[in-house]
Write a protein that holds these residues in place. Structure first.
Motif, short mmCIF file in Angstrom:
data_model
loop_
_atom_site.label_atom_id
_atom_site.label_comp_id
_atom_site.label_asym_id
_atom_site.label_seq_id
_atom_site.Cartn_x
_atom_site.Cartn_y
_atom_site.Cartn_z
N GLN A 83 9.63 -0.01 7.53
CA GLN A 83 9.61 -0.95 6.40
C GLN A 83 8.81 -2.18 6.76
OE1 GLN A 83 13.81 -1.61 5.37
NE2 GLN A 83 13.38 -0.63 3.40
N LEU A 84 8.06 -2.67 5.79
CA LEU A 84 7.38 -3.95 5.91
C LEU A 84 8.00 -4.86 4.86
CD1 LEU A 84 3.63 -2.90 6.22
CD2 LEU A 84 5.31 -3.23 8.03
N VAL A 85 8.58 -5.96 5.30
CA VAL A 85 9.25 -6.87 4.39
C VAL A 85 8.54 -8.21 4.41
CG1 VAL A 85 11.41 -8.04 3.82
CG2 VAL A 85 11.45 -5.71 4.75
N ASP A 102 -6.63 -18.05 -6.18
CA ASP A 102 -5.88 -17.32 -5.15
C ASP A 102 -4.61 -16.69 -5.73
OD1 ASP A 102 -6.66 -19.98 -2.88
OD2 ASP A 102 -7.58 -17.98 -2.93
N THR A 103 -4.32 -16.98 -6.98
CA THR A 103 -3.10 -16.47 -7.62
C THR A 103 -3.16 -14.96 -7.77
OG1 THR A 103 -2.70 -18.52 -8.84
CG2 THR A 103 -1.74 -16.50 -9.74
N THR A 104 -2.20 -14.29 -7.19
CA THR A 104 -2.06 -12.84 -7.33
C THR A 104 -0.92 -12.38 -6.44
OG1 THR A 104 -3.22 -10.72 -7.36
CG2 THR A 104 -3.66 -12.18 -5.49
N ILE A 105 -0.74 -11.06 -6.34
CA ILE A 105 0.23 -10.49 -5.42
C ILE A 105 -0.45 -10.21 -4.09
CG2 ILE A 105 1.82 -8.58 -4.98
CD1 ILE A 105 2.13 -8.27 -7.99
N TYR A 106 0.21 -10.60 -3.01
CA TYR A 106 -0.30 -10.38 -1.66
C TYR A 106 0.53 -9.28 -0.99
CZ TYR A 106 -3.29 -14.44 -2.04
OH TYR A 106 -4.27 -15.31 -2.44
N GLY A 163 3.69 -3.19 2.46
CA GLY A 163 4.86 -3.88 1.96
C GLY A 163 4.89 -3.81 0.44
N GLN A 164 5.96 -4.37 -0.12
CA GLN A 164 6.15 -4.29 -1.56
C GLN A 164 5.35 -5.36 -2.31
OE1 GLN A 164 8.19 -5.73 0.51
NE2 GLN A 164 8.80 -7.68 -0.43
N GLY A 165 4.86 -6.34 -1.61
CA GLY A 165 4.06 -7.40 -2.24
C GLY A 165 4.87 -8.66 -2.49
N THR A 166 4.20 -9.78 -2.42
CA THR A 166 4.84 -11.06 -2.72
C THR A 166 3.89 -11.88 -3.59
OG1 THR A 166 5.93 -13.02 -1.75
CG2 THR A 166 3.99 -12.19 -0.60
#
Length: 121
Positions: A3-5, A89-93, A112-115
């Motif tokens: 898992q990548l959190v 820069d706004t988006t999901i990383y 990962g699931q994204g932030t």
């Protein structure tokens, strides 16, 4: 299972800073490369920054001089310090790791699931 959190995303004003973290857990023998990617609206997922186990880094031109990637190999964690943030820069990383779960296996890609990072003007 690996898992990548991710953590550390949020809302910030233009010119501000955020620090993203991503911890890899599970059965891991070694991690070759860790990095961050993002997917801007209407575009394909793109590289933001990567770092090898030896500390070699690579950055997208759009973030050079503003973002810094670092890594704690003992904790299987990668960080992205983002300064001078811009609305674009706004988006999901997304966190990425190229790792081996066993010494006999080749490297495998994990995500990962994204932030969400939101930069207001």
């Amino acid at each position: 299972q690996v898992q990548l959190v991710e953590s550390g995303g949020g809302l910030v004003q233009a010119g501000g800073s955020l620090r993203l973290s991503c911890a890899a857990s599970g059965r891991i023998f070694s991690i070759d490369v860790m990095g961050w990617y993002r997917q801007l609206p209407g575009k394909q997922r793109e590289l933001v920054a990567t770092i090898t186990s030896g500390g070699n880094t690579n950055y997208a031109d759009s973030v050079k001089g503003r973002f810094t990637i670092s890594r704690d190999n003992a904790k299987n964690t990668v960080y992205l310090q983002m300064n001078s943030l811009k609305p674009e820069d706004t988006t999901i990383y997304y966190c990425n790791a190229v790792l081996r779960r066993d010494y006999r296996n080749g490297p495998t890609n994990y995500w990962g699931q994204g932030t969400q990072v939101t930069v207001s003007s």
